[in-house]
Write a protein that holds these residues in place. Sequence first.
Motif, PDB file in Angstrom:
ATOM      1  N   PHE A 130       0.842  -1.206   0.000  1.00 43.70           N
ATOM      2  CA  PHE A 130       0.000   0.000   0.000  1.00 43.70           C
ATOM      3  C   PHE A 130       0.873   1.251   0.000  1.00 43.70           C
ATOM      4  O   PHE A 130       0.608   2.217  -0.732  1.00 43.70           O
ATOM      5  CB  PHE A 130      -0.926   0.006   1.215  1.00 43.70           C
ATOM      6  CG  PHE A 130      -1.736   1.260   1.354  1.00 43.70           C
ATOM      7  CD1 PHE A 130      -2.964   1.396   0.721  1.00 43.70           C
ATOM      8  CD2 PHE A 130      -1.264   2.336   2.104  1.00 43.70           C
ATOM      9  CE1 PHE A 130      -3.707   2.561   0.834  1.00 43.70           C
ATOM     10  CE2 PHE A 130      -1.993   3.511   2.225  1.00 43.70           C
ATOM     11  CZ  PHE A 130      -3.223   3.621   1.584  1.00 43.70           C
ATOM     12  N   VAL A 131       1.913   1.253   0.814  1.00 46.19           N
ATOM     13  CA  VAL A 131       2.807   2.407   0.899  1.00 46.19           C
ATOM     14  C   VAL A 131       3.520   2.621  -0.432  1.00 46.19           C
ATOM     15  O   VAL A 131       3.623   3.749  -0.923  1.00 46.19           O
ATOM     16  CB  VAL A 131       3.821   2.210   2.046  1.00 46.19           C
ATOM     17  CG1 VAL A 131       4.886   3.309   2.018  1.00 46.19           C
ATOM     18  CG2 VAL A 131       3.109   2.212   3.399  1.00 46.19           C
ATOM     19  N   ARG A 132       4.004   1.533  -1.033  1.00 44.30           N
ATOM     20  CA  ARG A 132       4.665   1.658  -2.335  1.00 44.30           C
ATOM     21  C   ARG A 132       3.719   2.226  -3.396  1.00 44.30           C
ATOM     22  O   ARG A 132       4.110   3.053  -4.223  1.00 44.30           O
ATOM     23  CB  ARG A 132       5.170   0.288  -2.788  1.00 44.30           C
ATOM     24  CG  ARG A 132       6.395  -0.230  -2.056  1.00 44.30           C
ATOM     25  CD  ARG A 132       7.104  -1.253  -2.942  1.00 44.30           C
ATOM     26  NE  ARG A 132       7.693  -2.324  -2.178  1.00 44.30           N
ATOM     27  CZ  ARG A 132       7.210  -3.560  -2.095  1.00 44.30           C
ATOM     28  NH1 ARG A 132       6.095  -3.868  -2.728  1.00 44.30           N
ATOM     29  NH2 ARG A 132       7.835  -4.482  -1.403  1.00 44.30           N
ATOM     30  N   ALA A 133       2.459   1.774  -3.368  1.00 42.16           N
ATOM     31  CA  ALA A 133       1.474   2.263  -4.339  1.00 42.16           C
ATOM     32  C   ALA A 133       1.228   3.758  -4.159  1.00 42.16           C
ATOM     33  O   ALA A 133       1.064   4.498  -5.143  1.00 42.16           O
ATOM     34  CB  ALA A 133       0.170   1.486  -4.201  1.00 42.16           C
ATOM     35  N   GLU A 134       1.187   4.220  -2.920  1.00 41.96           N
ATOM     36  CA  GLU A 134       1.004   5.648  -2.664  1.00 41.96           C
ATOM     37  C   GLU A 134       2.184   6.450  -3.188  1.00 41.96           C
ATOM     38  O   GLU A 134       2.010   7.536  -3.767  1.00 41.96           O
ATOM     39  CB  GLU A 134       0.819   5.894  -1.169  1.00 41.96           C
ATOM     40  CG  GLU A 134       0.777   7.359  -0.750  1.00 41.96           C
ATOM     41  CD  GLU A 134      -0.332   8.168  -1.404  1.00 41.96           C
ATOM     42  OE1 GLU A 134      -0.170   9.392  -1.530  1.00 41.96           O
ATOM     43  OE2 GLU A 134      -1.364   7.573  -1.795  1.00 41.96           O
ATOM     44  N   ILE A 135       3.387   5.933  -3.019  1.00 40.54           N
ATOM     45  CA  ILE A 135       4.572   6.620  -3.528  1.00 40.54           C
ATOM     46  C   ILE A 135       4.538   6.677  -5.050  1.00 40.54           C
ATOM     47  O   ILE A 135       4.836   7.713  -5.658  1.00 40.54           O
ATOM     48  CB  ILE A 135       5.852   5.926  -3.020  1.00 40.54           C
ATOM     49  CG1 ILE A 135       5.993   6.164  -1.519  1.00 40.54           C
ATOM     50  CG2 ILE A 135       7.084   6.446  -3.762  1.00 40.54           C
ATOM     51  CD1 ILE A 135       7.108   5.377  -0.873  1.00 40.54           C
ATOM     52  N   ASP A 136       4.150   5.578  -5.690  1.00 37.73           N
ATOM     53  CA  ASP A 136       4.023   5.579  -7.160  1.00 37.73           C
ATOM     54  C   ASP A 136       2.999   6.611  -7.615  1.00 37.73           C
ATOM     55  O   ASP A 136       3.206   7.319  -8.620  1.00 37.73           O
ATOM     56  CB  ASP A 136       3.600   4.194  -7.652  1.00 37.73           C
ATOM     57  CG  ASP A 136       4.702   3.160  -7.517  1.00 37.73           C
ATOM     58  OD1 ASP A 136       5.874   3.558  -7.369  1.00 37.73           O
ATOM     59  OD2 ASP A 136       4.391   1.952  -7.546  1.00 37.73           O
ATOM     60  N   LYS A 137       1.897   6.720  -6.874  1.00 34.45           N
ATOM     61  CA  LYS A 137       0.866   7.701  -7.206  1.00 34.45           C
ATOM     62  C   LYS A 137       1.417   9.115  -7.093  1.00 34.45           C
ATOM     63  O   LYS A 137       1.141   9.977  -7.939  1.00 34.45           O
ATOM     64  CB  LYS A 137      -0.339   7.526  -6.283  1.00 34.45           C
ATOM     65  CG  LYS A 137      -1.469   8.496  -6.550  1.00 34.45           C
ATOM     66  CD  LYS A 137      -2.622   8.288  -5.572  1.00 34.45           C
ATOM     67  CE  LYS A 137      -3.719   9.325  -5.789  1.00 34.45           C
ATOM     68  NZ  LYS A 137      -4.819   9.179  -4.812  1.00 34.45           N
TER      69      LYS A 137
END
Length: 338
Positions: free
Chosen positions: A63-70
């Motif tokens: 989830f954290v990685r996805a937020e960073i990608d966003k």
Amino acid sequence: MSHLKTKKFYVCSCFFYKNIFLKDYALHVEYEGDDKFIAQYESVFTQKYSVNLEKLKQEIIPFVRAEIDKRRDRGKLCLERCMYIEQNYKPLHTQVYTLDPRFLEPAFIQIVNYCKSAGSTKEGLLSLIKKEAPGRSYSFPVFTNEFCKLLVEELEYFEASPMPKDRPNTMNNFGLLLSEVGFDLRFMDPWRIEYLVPISRLLYPDCCGGSLDSHRVFIVRYKLGEDLDLATHFDNAEVTINVSIGDVFEGGDLYFGRMSQDGTAGLPKDYKWYKHINGTGLVHRGLQFHGAAPITSGTRYNLIMWMRSSQLRNKLCPMCNSAPQLEESIGYGDGFML
């Protein structure tokens, strides 16, 4: 965003790894790789939230990685949404996209005129507005009830449309970024420059209140079955104004604590609650800890503008408390400017 061609704003690189909010745990985290994240937060999740290492690896870190990608894709996707909305959206109330003095309460115009007058002082301004929370938080009437009604109708009409939408931040899952919908050029820019900066100049001279040269403005929405409350946090802003624009709700009062520089989000013994009043704005330092109690009925809409001073934040990023490491952005970015 064509009105920004003559200026280039930036973000600090800390935006891409710090202050990532995990709503289920009311926790802000930072991420600089899986191993470091596990070393930093494993004991917090296991001891406080009974989350085992497997869940940390399989659910929370992705989830954290996805937020960073966003966040990395934010600029490109924002431009795509802006262009699509501009070409395809037909507003319900076209008039609300341009600031008209008739939208403003006479008392607000009186306050602004005083702030612009020769010899205006902070003491004189304080006689026209109301002191609220501990620290330097103040309230005053801003918008008429009729304008608030039209704006909420427009927001609900846009929300029901098939237009692409981004949400304000990881703390608010409902609401809209008003810059993407088309409010900046004819409404939010003049509102900040002509009306809010003169007030901030007197109230907050120590944080460059007279040089607030950019903003991030959005709508937050709270209702049963959606976002109910807001965890304690501080804003990425020098000065924040929060205007209630929907009056059919119960609960949702705000509370204010210490400044973030004090090193703790805990509330002091003399913290104070603030109750929303339709059309009334609450202005406060962005770095003051605050949050919101749960809404108990109805729907609460608030218009929030984070105002930034490149003069101040070019020297020190308020989010990482270090000299900013700048990366190119679109629009007003996070208010840094070379």
